[in-house]
Write a protein that holds these residues in place. Structure first.
Motif, PDB file in Angstrom:
ATOM      1  N   VAL A 113      58.076  63.795  -5.019  1.00  0.00           N
ATOM      2  CA  VAL A 113      59.097  62.556  -5.206  1.00  0.00           C
ATOM      3  C   VAL A 113      58.711  61.438  -5.992  1.00  0.00           C
ATOM      4  N   ASN A 114      57.493  61.286  -5.946  1.00  0.00           N
ATOM      5  CA  ASN A 114      56.664  60.197  -6.788  1.00  0.00           C
ATOM      6  C   ASN A 114      56.842  60.654  -8.370  1.00  0.00           C
ATOM      7  N   GLY A 115      56.645  62.148  -8.801  1.00  0.00           N
ATOM      8  CA  GLY A 115      56.768  62.544  -9.957  1.00  0.00           C
ATOM      9  C   GLY A 115      58.087  62.294 -10.556  1.00  0.00           C
ATOM     10  N   VAL A 116      59.202  62.534  -9.730  1.00  0.00           N
ATOM     11  CA  VAL A 116      60.644  62.366 -10.193  1.00  0.00           C
ATOM     12  C   VAL A 116      60.769  60.957 -10.328  1.00  0.00           C
ATOM     13  N   PHE A 117      60.367  60.168  -9.792  1.00  0.00           N
ATOM     14  CA  PHE A 117      60.747  58.633  -9.940  1.00  0.00           C
ATOM     15  C   PHE A 117      60.122  58.483 -11.304  1.00  0.00           C
ATOM     16  N   ILE A 118      58.625  58.849 -11.632  1.00  0.00           N
ATOM     17  CA  ILE A 118      58.104  58.412 -12.687  1.00  0.00           C
ATOM     18  C   ILE A 118      58.413  58.925 -13.919  1.00  0.00           C
ATOM     19  N   ALA A 119      58.784  60.451 -13.758  1.00  0.00           N
ATOM     20  CA  ALA A 119      59.214  61.082 -14.961  1.00  0.00           C
ATOM     21  C   ALA A 119      60.677  60.713 -15.452  1.00  0.00           C
ATOM     22  N   LYS A 120      61.384  60.930 -14.579  1.00  0.00           N
ATOM     23  CA  LYS A 120      63.009  60.837 -14.753  1.00  0.00           C
ATOM     24  C   LYS A 120      63.368  59.382 -14.993  1.00  0.00           C
ATOM     25  N   LEU A 121      62.946  58.438 -14.177  1.00  0.00           N
ATOM     26  CA  LEU A 121      63.445  57.071 -14.225  1.00  0.00           C
ATOM     27  C   LEU A 121      62.596  56.259 -15.295  1.00  0.00           C
ATOM     28  N   ILE A 127      53.150  51.316 -10.768  1.00  0.00           N
ATOM     29  CA  ILE A 127      54.084  50.415 -10.021  1.00  0.00           C
ATOM     30  C   ILE A 127      54.971  51.212  -8.883  1.00  0.00           C
ATOM     31  N   THR A 128      55.353  52.502  -9.423  1.00  0.00           N
ATOM     32  CA  THR A 128      56.053  53.347  -8.504  1.00  0.00           C
ATOM     33  C   THR A 128      55.087  53.652  -7.385  1.00  0.00           C
ATOM     34  N   THR A 129      54.071  53.955  -7.656  1.00  0.00           N
ATOM     35  CA  THR A 129      52.879  54.384  -6.415  1.00  0.00           C
ATOM     36  C   THR A 129      52.556  52.919  -5.635  1.00  0.00           C
ATOM     37  N   LEU A 130      52.495  52.075  -6.115  1.00  0.00           N
ATOM     38  CA  LEU A 130      52.349  50.791  -5.325  1.00  0.00           C
ATOM     39  C   LEU A 130      53.216  50.610  -4.304  1.00  0.00           C
ATOM     40  N   GLY A 131      54.628  50.986  -4.938  1.00  0.00           N
ATOM     41  CA  GLY A 131      55.756  50.797  -3.872  1.00  0.00           C
ATOM     42  C   GLY A 131      55.392  51.576  -2.802  1.00  0.00           C
ATOM     43  N   MET A 132      55.140  52.924  -3.174  1.00  0.00           N
ATOM     44  CA  MET A 132      55.056  54.088  -2.345  1.00  0.00           C
ATOM     45  C   MET A 132      53.945  53.849  -1.299  1.00  0.00           C
ATOM     46  N   LEU A 133      53.091  53.336  -1.705  1.00  0.00           N
ATOM     47  CA  LEU A 133      51.835  53.037  -1.041  1.00  0.00           C
ATOM     48  C   LEU A 133      52.110  52.303   0.258  1.00  0.00           C
ATOM     49  N   PHE A 134      52.973  51.241   0.416  1.00  0.00           N
ATOM     50  CA  PHE A 134      53.224  50.483   1.356  1.00  0.00           C
ATOM     51  C   PHE A 134      54.623  51.276   2.190  1.00  0.00           C
ATOM     52  N   VAL A 135      55.456  52.126   1.408  1.00  0.00           N
ATOM     53  CA  VAL A 135      56.579  52.808   2.036  1.00  0.00           C
ATOM     54  C   VAL A 135      55.561  53.907   2.887  1.00  0.00           C
ATOM     55  N   PHE A 136      54.836  54.411   2.533  1.00  0.00           N
ATOM     56  CA  PHE A 136      54.079  55.849   3.058  1.00  0.00           C
ATOM     57  C   PHE A 136      53.206  55.305   4.315  1.00  0.00           C
ATOM     58  N   ARG A 137      52.711  54.093   4.013  1.00  0.00           N
ATOM     59  CA  ARG A 137      51.751  53.493   5.196  1.00  0.00           C
ATOM     60  C   ARG A 137      52.784  52.936   6.434  1.00  0.00           C
ATOM     61  N   ALA A 138      53.922  52.384   6.079  1.00  0.00           N
ATOM     62  CA  ALA A 138      54.748  52.027   6.844  1.00  0.00           C
ATOM     63  C   ALA A 138      55.458  53.032   7.600  1.00  0.00           C
ATOM     64  N   LEU A 139      55.887  54.048   7.046  1.00  0.00           N
ATOM     65  CA  LEU A 139      56.388  55.425   7.798  1.00  0.00           C
ATOM     66  C   LEU A 139      55.541  56.005   8.697  1.00  0.00           C
ATOM     67  N   ALA A 140      53.921  55.855   8.361  1.00  0.00           N
ATOM     68  CA  ALA A 140      52.890  56.419   9.146  1.00  0.00           C
ATOM     69  C   ALA A 140      53.138  55.730  10.460  1.00  0.00           C
ATOM     70  N   PHE A 141      53.073  54.421  10.332  1.00  0.00           N
ATOM     71  CA  PHE A 141      52.930  53.311  11.549  1.00  0.00           C
ATOM     72  C   PHE A 141      54.571  53.766  12.294  1.00  0.00           C
TER      73      PHE A 141
ATOM     74  N   ALA B 299      64.390  47.861  -7.133  1.00  0.00           N
ATOM     75  CA  ALA B 299      64.428  46.840  -8.182  1.00  0.00           C
ATOM     76  C   ALA B 299      64.085  47.832  -9.479  1.00  0.00           C
ATOM     77  N   LEU B 300      63.171  48.599  -9.301  1.00  0.00           N
ATOM     78  CA  LEU B 300      62.669  49.312 -10.296  1.00  0.00           C
ATOM     79  C   LEU B 300      63.455  50.706 -10.846  1.00  0.00           C
ATOM     80  N   PHE B 301      64.253  50.925 -10.074  1.00  0.00           N
ATOM     81  CA  PHE B 301      65.103  51.968 -10.160  1.00  0.00           C
ATOM     82  C   PHE B 301      66.286  51.422 -11.157  1.00  0.00           C
ATOM     83  N   ILE B 302      66.649  50.057 -10.774  1.00  0.00           N
ATOM     84  CA  ILE B 302      67.684  49.356 -11.743  1.00  0.00           C
ATOM     85  C   ILE B 302      66.846  49.178 -13.041  1.00  0.00           C
ATOM     86  N   ASP B 303      65.695  48.666 -12.730  1.00  0.00           N
ATOM     87  CA  ASP B 303      65.028  48.386 -14.197  1.00  0.00           C
ATOM     88  C   ASP B 303      65.082  49.566 -15.121  1.00  0.00           C
TER      89      ASP B 303
END
Lengths: 325, 320
Positions: A113-121, A127-141, B299-303
């Motif tokens: 999923v990370n890779g698709v975000f980074i490569a395709k978008l 920055i993608t993985t910074l966002g994921m850092l929080f999403v994953f941690r929150a999901l674990a909680f 937001a990144l997606f849109i960007d």
């Protein structure tokens, strides 16, 4: 004439450094702490540290690929916790082996999923993985409602604590991971693609490499290794804690990879270096802990090591003539 | 389409705010009270203030992860210095210390040529360590009650932090859009090499940007400390994510060169609205983490789509 000679000497120093610098550093760390702490020099402590170094070491493989291709992933600490809690909670339903396999599979998927975000978008990886850092941690909680999952399954625990002929199984896992990663990086086209993309992305694209797909595979591989590390770590602890597990893990892994000689600018990298660097970091931390250095100083030390490692790398590559000054 | 994208870049955040406001006013009868709105704006100011600095950093092509650690450092120094040297000098000294972190960041990034991301990641741990060391690992209570005015005081019925934010906004706005320095920041972010070749002192611009962002982190840390009257070395863990979310959501492009300060200001308020809304629903703090992470990725997606589209257009030879 003089210039050529000086350049040759520089190259020599650079090569010596590249080949033996890390080993030398490791020996120095071990000697210093052995003198300072009697507990450090026991065989038990030494063997235990070797086992613990696999926690950073396994993650460092995937991160080496990632940094060599010119990207970062800082979501791995949270990913470690998330897949550990999901995987271990599945044990009662699908058994230990199924749990381990599904942990690794889920981690690979998250990496994908990370890779698709980074490569395709085309979003910058950090920055993608910074966002994921929080999403994953929150999901674990959310998944565990902030309660640790205790692991009693024998097979799972064996991954972290078991021994085969006296050798810790975690170490065996690490060695297998390293060998296959080494073959992948040095003996397969895929390894050359990684290096090509890291060195010059545009040139790689023009020469017909499918950059997007290679990137997605790199992040999936990173997820795979994080899955393995997650099983080993949670087996070591005997539980999977959604909040505490993997805190600062990304930091240690990136430090190990950079200290191991992988250039942050991409292209240049070393799997073996990451391995030794993971050992250096583990022994160093253990030594500081045994000397009862306050953890606040440890924070400062680890941060300084990271900056120092990057700077040293730069000097090394300058000596080797691979960086324009 | 280009026009739409340009409009979105400028005013997209207002759509979010209007939708958020409508949803919240339906969900809660108290939302439309003046106090609630002022509260939401006040809570949004920290993120917006550091967001101003981050807008500069991202516009210049850089990045700063160490802001939350700088907040903690400021907080600790305020708590230690206020009993010794009094409130005004304590604030000045703490802000200078905060800015000096930015100076160190800038020097490492430009002189040692270390990636800004790695530098500030390392500095984040180092500064956390230093703050904990200085504070002895404890939280320090400030007994001077009058210090609270900065964070909780009101002037003409409007909380002081809002005034501080407005003043900083005007200053940063003028710097970014109406001074040579602001243009230099954009130039460095759009194309560092051409900026260097055309005679800009790129290193100096970068160092100044990192000093600015650490300064804003210091200001936010000061306001936060004065609201609780406690010096907290580990203040606001994970806050950097919110700051980056606010900046990107506000329309500042990650590829550098184009900053949007208005957007940052209102994105700060929007994030604060989300928090208010989630509090209203009574959900746990994990869901707040999750939602901010998801908003950032959205937001990144849109960007990302915007950048891709613009590239496509440029490839066709249409001037953007």
């Amino acid at each position: 004439m003089y210039d050529v000679k000086a350049k040759k000497v520089k190259m020599k120093i650079g090569q010596l450094w590249e080949n033996f610098g890390l080993l030398f550093l490791f020996v120095v760390v071990v000697i210093i702490f052995s003198i300072l702490s009697p507990t450090f020099r026991t065989y038990y402590n030494f063997a235990n540290n070797f086992r613990f170094s696999s926690l950073i070491g396994i993650g460092a493989i995937g991160m080496t690929f990632c940094i060599m291709s010119g990207d970062f992933d800082i979501s791995i600490g949270s990913m470690l916790a998330l897949v550990a809690v999901i995987g271990s909670s599945l044990i009662p339903k699908i058994g230990g082996i199924g749990g381990v396999l599904s942990t690794i599979a889920i981690a690979s998927f998250l990496g994908f999923v990370n890779g698709v975000f980074i490569a395709k978008l085309k979003i910058p990886a950090f920055i993608t993985t910074l966002g994921m850092l929080f999403v994953f941690r929150a999901l674990a909680f959310i998944y565990t409602n902030n309660t640790p999952v205790y692991i009693q399954d024998k097979f799972w625990l064996f991954m972290g604590n078991g021994k085969v002929y006296g050798i810790p199984f975690a170490v065996i896992v690490m060695v297998i991971c390293y060998l296959s990663a080494f073959l992948l990086l040095r003996k397969s086209p895929f390894g050359r693609y990684i290096i090509a993309i890291g060195t010059n992305k545009r040139a790689a694209m023009l020469s017909g490499i499918n950059v997007d797909n290679v990137k997605i595979i790199i992040f999936t591989l990173l997820g795979f290794f994080i899955g393995v590390a997650s099983v080993v770590t949670s087996a070591n602890l005997g539980s999977a804690n959604p909040g505490l597990m993997g805190q600062g893990y990304e930091f240690q892994v990136i430090t190990a990879v950079v200290l191991g000689g992988t250039s942050l600018k991409g292209g240049n990298g070393s799997i073996g270096g990451a391995f030794i660097a993971a050992m250096i970091l583990t022994y160093f931390k253990n030594g500081l802990g045994l000397l009862q250095v306050s953890s606040y100083w440890q924070y400062i030390a680890v941060g300084l090591i990271l900056i120092l490692a990057v700077t040293l790398n730069r000097i090394k590559y300058t000596l080797l003539g691979q960086v324009e000054v | 389409m280009i026009k739409f994208l340009k409009l979105y870049e400028k005013f997209g955040i207002f759509i979010f705010i209007v939708v958020g406001a409508i949803v919240l006013s339906i969900a809660s009868p108290h939302f439309l009270e003046l106090n609630t709105i002022l509260n939401i704006i006040t809570q949004g100011t920290y993120a917006a203030i550091i967001g101003f600095g981050m807008t500069f950093a991202i516009t210049s092509g850089g990045f700063d992860l160490s802001v939350e650690a700088v907040m903690g450092l400021t907080s600790v120094f305020l708590a230690i210095l206020i009993p010794v040297v009094g409130i005004p000098s304590a604030i000045v000294i703490s802000l200078v210390i905060a800015s000096s972190v930015g100076l160190i960041n800038g020097l490492i990034i430009t002189k040692l040529d270390v990636n800004p991301f790695i530098t500030t990641l390392a500095m984040m741990t180092i500064i956390r360590g230093v703050s904990l060391l200085v504070a002895g690992g404890r939280q320090i209570v400030i007994s001077e009650k009058s210090f609270m005015t900065i964070g909780t005081g009101k002037l003409l019925g409007i909380p002081v932090p809002i005034y501080i934010t407005m003043v900083l906004f005007i200053i940063f706005y003028l710097i970014l859009y109406h001074t040579p320095f602001g243009r230099h920041v954009s130039a460095v972010g759009s194309n560092e090499n051409s900026a260097r070749i055309s005679g800009l002192n790129v290193n100096l611009v970068k160092i100044a940007v990192f000093v600015l962002i650490s300064f804003t982190a210091g200001v936010a840390g000061t306001i936060r400390t004065s609201q609780t009257l406690i010096g907290i070395p580990t203040m606001a863990p994970g806050f950097v994510l919110i700051v980056i979310t606010v900046t990107v959501l506000g329309g500042t492009s990650l590829s550098g060169g184009r900053g949007n300060l208005w957007g940052t200001l209102f994105a700060g308020i929007f994030i604060s609205m989300i928090y208010y809304g989630l509090n209203l629903l009574g959900v746990q703090i994990f869901y707040q983490m999750l939602s901010v992470g998801l908003v950032l990725i959205f937001a990144l997606f849109i960007d990302g789509i915007r950048t891709k589209y613009l590239e496509k257009i440029k490839a066709k030879g249409i001037k953007v």
